[in-house]
Design an enzyme around this catalytic site. Structure first.
Site, PDB file in Angstrom:
ATOM      1  N   TRP A 190     -11.696  16.212 -26.112  1.00  0.00           N
ATOM      2  CA  TRP A 190     -12.515  16.394 -27.310  1.00  0.00           C
ATOM      3  C   TRP A 190     -11.591  16.684 -28.475  1.00  0.00           C
ATOM      4  O   TRP A 190     -10.690  17.516 -28.372  1.00  0.00           O
ATOM      5  CB  TRP A 190     -13.493  17.571 -27.155  1.00  0.00           C
ATOM      6  N   GLU A 231     -15.466  13.248 -25.009  1.00  0.00           N
ATOM      7  CA  GLU A 231     -16.619  14.005 -25.497  1.00  0.00           C
ATOM      8  C   GLU A 231     -16.833  13.793 -26.992  1.00  0.00           C
ATOM      9  O   GLU A 231     -15.908  13.929 -27.789  1.00  0.00           O
ATOM     10  CB  GLU A 231     -16.398  15.491 -25.212  1.00  0.00           C
ATOM     11  N   LYS A 233     -19.155  14.459 -30.718  1.00  0.00           N
ATOM     12  CA  LYS A 233     -19.823  15.532 -31.439  1.00  0.00           C
ATOM     13  C   LYS A 233     -20.453  14.953 -32.695  1.00  0.00           C
ATOM     14  O   LYS A 233     -19.924  13.999 -33.284  1.00  0.00           O
ATOM     15  CB  LYS A 233     -18.845  16.656 -31.800  1.00  0.00           C
ATOM     16  N   ASP A 266     -22.441  17.007 -24.478  1.00  0.00           N
ATOM     17  CA  ASP A 266     -22.577  18.448 -24.730  1.00  0.00           C
ATOM     18  C   ASP A 266     -23.934  18.670 -25.378  1.00  0.00           C
ATOM     19  O   ASP A 266     -24.251  18.065 -26.406  1.00  0.00           O
ATOM     20  CB  ASP A 266     -21.458  18.931 -25.656  1.00  0.00           C
ATOM     21  N   HIS A 269     -24.082  19.137 -29.122  1.00  0.00           N
ATOM     22  CA  HIS A 269     -23.328  18.230 -29.983  1.00  0.00           C
ATOM     23  C   HIS A 269     -24.155  17.092 -30.548  1.00  0.00           C
ATOM     24  O   HIS A 269     -23.603  16.114 -31.058  1.00  0.00           O
ATOM     25  CB  HIS A 269     -22.125  17.662 -29.226  1.00  0.00           C
ATOM     26  N   HIS A 293     -21.814  19.202 -20.571  1.00  0.00           N
ATOM     27  CA  HIS A 293     -21.445  20.514 -21.068  1.00  0.00           C
ATOM     28  C   HIS A 293     -22.735  21.224 -21.447  1.00  0.00           C
ATOM     29  O   HIS A 293     -23.403  20.855 -22.421  1.00  0.00           O
ATOM     30  CB  HIS A 293     -20.528  20.401 -22.284  1.00  0.00           C
ATOM     31  N   ASP A 301     -25.222  25.777 -35.243  1.00  0.00           N
ATOM     32  CA  ASP A 301     -24.232  26.219 -34.263  1.00  0.00           C
ATOM     33  C   ASP A 301     -24.572  25.684 -32.877  1.00  0.00           C
ATOM     34  O   ASP A 301     -25.712  25.777 -32.422  1.00  0.00           O
ATOM     35  CB  ASP A 301     -24.186  27.751 -34.251  1.00  0.00           C
ATOM     36  N   ASP A 303     -23.072  26.469 -29.798  1.00  0.00           N
ATOM     37  CA  ASP A 303     -22.436  27.097 -28.635  1.00  0.00           C
ATOM     38  C   ASP A 303     -23.038  28.436 -28.231  1.00  0.00           C
ATOM     39  O   ASP A 303     -22.308  29.384 -27.951  1.00  0.00           O
ATOM     40  CB  ASP A 303     -20.935  27.256 -28.895  1.00  0.00           C
ATOM     41  N   ASP A 333     -20.252  25.470 -21.639  1.00  0.00           N
ATOM     42  CA  ASP A 333     -19.429  25.447 -22.857  1.00  0.00           C
ATOM     43  C   ASP A 333     -20.143  26.219 -23.955  1.00  0.00           C
ATOM     44  O   ASP A 333     -20.930  25.666 -24.717  1.00  0.00           O
ATOM     45  CB  ASP A 333     -19.170  24.012 -23.301  1.00  0.00           C
TER      46      ASP A 333
END
Length: 426
Positions: A190, A231, A233, A266, A269, A293, A301, A303, A333
């Site tokens: 990533w 990966e 995003k 993810d 993402h 992920h 945000d 995460d 993650d």
């Protein structure tokens, strides 16, 4: 609340009977759960700081752990201690996911393009001792050569070459990790490359990124125990307008590459209105591997700590419904420095495992039968009925069989660890 063994077993036997009426073998599902591995991300334990003295505390790439809860790991020994403790509270046998910045170089400055397996020997020996696998990630952020916002897609050839070499070294390290532990090691790429405002030359950077990836994956590495992954995003801090490694870019690269490469989704993402679960069957139609992920996006945000929400559950159900457990890999993650970091690990891992168990317990064959008959009312009604099947009794049995705390009693163990270990870290 604590449940004694007799109650756990009695509740499970009743649940087994209920599920049996729908044609679900709970004993078989619990056996299947023994095969499920989640990769625990080491960076939750130290707020994505790593062990590099030269770059410690350097931000960048949209990586930001907020909060200042006490007791974060300060070195490899403390981080391994915390991970090991967290794993003692999570049912099943799992893996640990490392970033390149967690190299241990004995005080010597070793830049990322010069890293080798010797700098991860402590991690490898620890993993072998515990009988667990490792995954790996080259680290393309928090470094002077990433300050422009571009790494593998940089127009500066010296910068680009540096990061290509780092990626090649990382694949070599991951290959050895897999061989030494006897479990495939996923090496996931990533990059934070992108622009805060709208660029004119989007194509140019993507052309460079493709050339860099070709160079990385053309490098000869023993792939017997190595799984390559890329990966995407949607955006990050400092790359709100444009990300070079978009979903479309990597999906195109994976599907056209001569190399066997997994694509990483993810959950944080993508756009909040996108459904990741729908992408799983689309990719598996091409027989490609998927790395998931598990994270929790919240506004901008991406995460937050994983919880048992609709998105995580729908992802697990889609993997089950596509018979995809042999092709889909699960990893966590997220990073939260505002709460006890071990609580975050355990909460996220147990939530992910609950989703997988819930999906495996689903009487999918009855749903398929109704769907094939065109009885969509039956399908809808069954989906609702299945939500209240006695899942928690099977979950408690899974924890009991795994030798980890049943119910919320694990929080007492964390509190004790916090008092005896974490509060002594200054």
């Amino acid at each position: 609340m604590s449940l004694n063994a007799d109650k756990v077993i009695a509740d499970y036997e009743r649940a087994k009977e209920v599920y049996g009426q729908f044609g679900v073998d709970t004993d078989g599902v619990l056996e299947k759960m023994k095969e499920i591995k989640i990769s625990l991300h080491c960076w939750q334990g130290d707020d994505v700081t790593g062990f590099e003295e030269a770059t410690k505390g350097m931000g960048g790439g949209g990586i930001l752990a907020t909060g200042n809860y006490f007791g974060k790991a300060r070195n490899g020994d403390e981080l391994r201690q915390d991970v090991e403790f967290a794993m003692s509270l999570i049912p099943g046998k799992h893996k640990v996911n490392l970033h390149a910045i967690y190299a241990e170089t004995n005080g010597k400055k070793v830049d990322r393009d010069q890293l080798s397996v010797e700098h991860f020997e402590k991690w490898i020996n620890w993993a072998k001792e515990k009988g667990i696998g490792l995954d790996f990630n080259p680290t393309f952020f928090a470094h002077p050569k990433a300050s422009s916002g571009y790494t593998l897609s940089s127009k500066d050839e010296s910068i680009r070459k540096f990061w290509v070499q780092h990626a090649i070294k990382s694949r070599e390290i991951a290959s050895v990790m897999g061989k030494e532990t006897g479990q495939p090691c996923i090496n996931n790429i990533w990059i934070p490359d992108g622009s805060k405002d709208f660029p004119v030359q989007r194509y140019e950077h993507r052309k460079i990124l493709k050339e860099s990836l070709d160079e990385i994956f053309d490098a000869k590495v023993d792939k017997q125990y190595l799984i390559d992954s890329v990966e995407s995003k949607l955006f990050g801090i400092g790359s709100e307008a444009y990300v070079v490694g978009s979903h479309e870019f990597y999906m195109g690269y994976v599907f056209t590459s001569k190399h066997d490469i997994a694509i990483c989704f993810d959950l944080g993402h993508f756009h909040p209105t996108e459904t990741i679960s729908d992408k799983i069957s689309a990719v598996l139609a091409y027989s490609k591997k998927i790395l998931l992920h598990l994270s929790r996006g919240m506004r901008w945000d991406s995460d937050h700590v994983v919880i048992l929400n609709d998105e995580v559950l729908s992802v697990a159900q889609e993997v089950k419904r596509t018979n995809g457990f042999e092709k889909v890999y699960f990893a966590l993650d997220f990073f939260d420095a505002s709460i006890n970091r071990i609580t975050a690990w355990v909460t996220g891992a147990r939530a992910a495992l609950k989703a997988i168990l819930f999906a495996l317990l689903e009487p999918t064959h009855l749903l398929i039968e109704a769907e094939n008959e065109g009885n969509f009312g039956m399908r809808l009604a069954l989906l609702e009925e299945f939500k209240t099947l006695p899942f928690s009794a099977v979950w408690n049995k899974y924890c009991y069989d795994s030798g980890v705390p049943v119910g919320s009693t694990w929080l007492e163990r964390v509190k004790e660890y916090e008092e005896k270990v974490l509060k002594n870290r200054v």
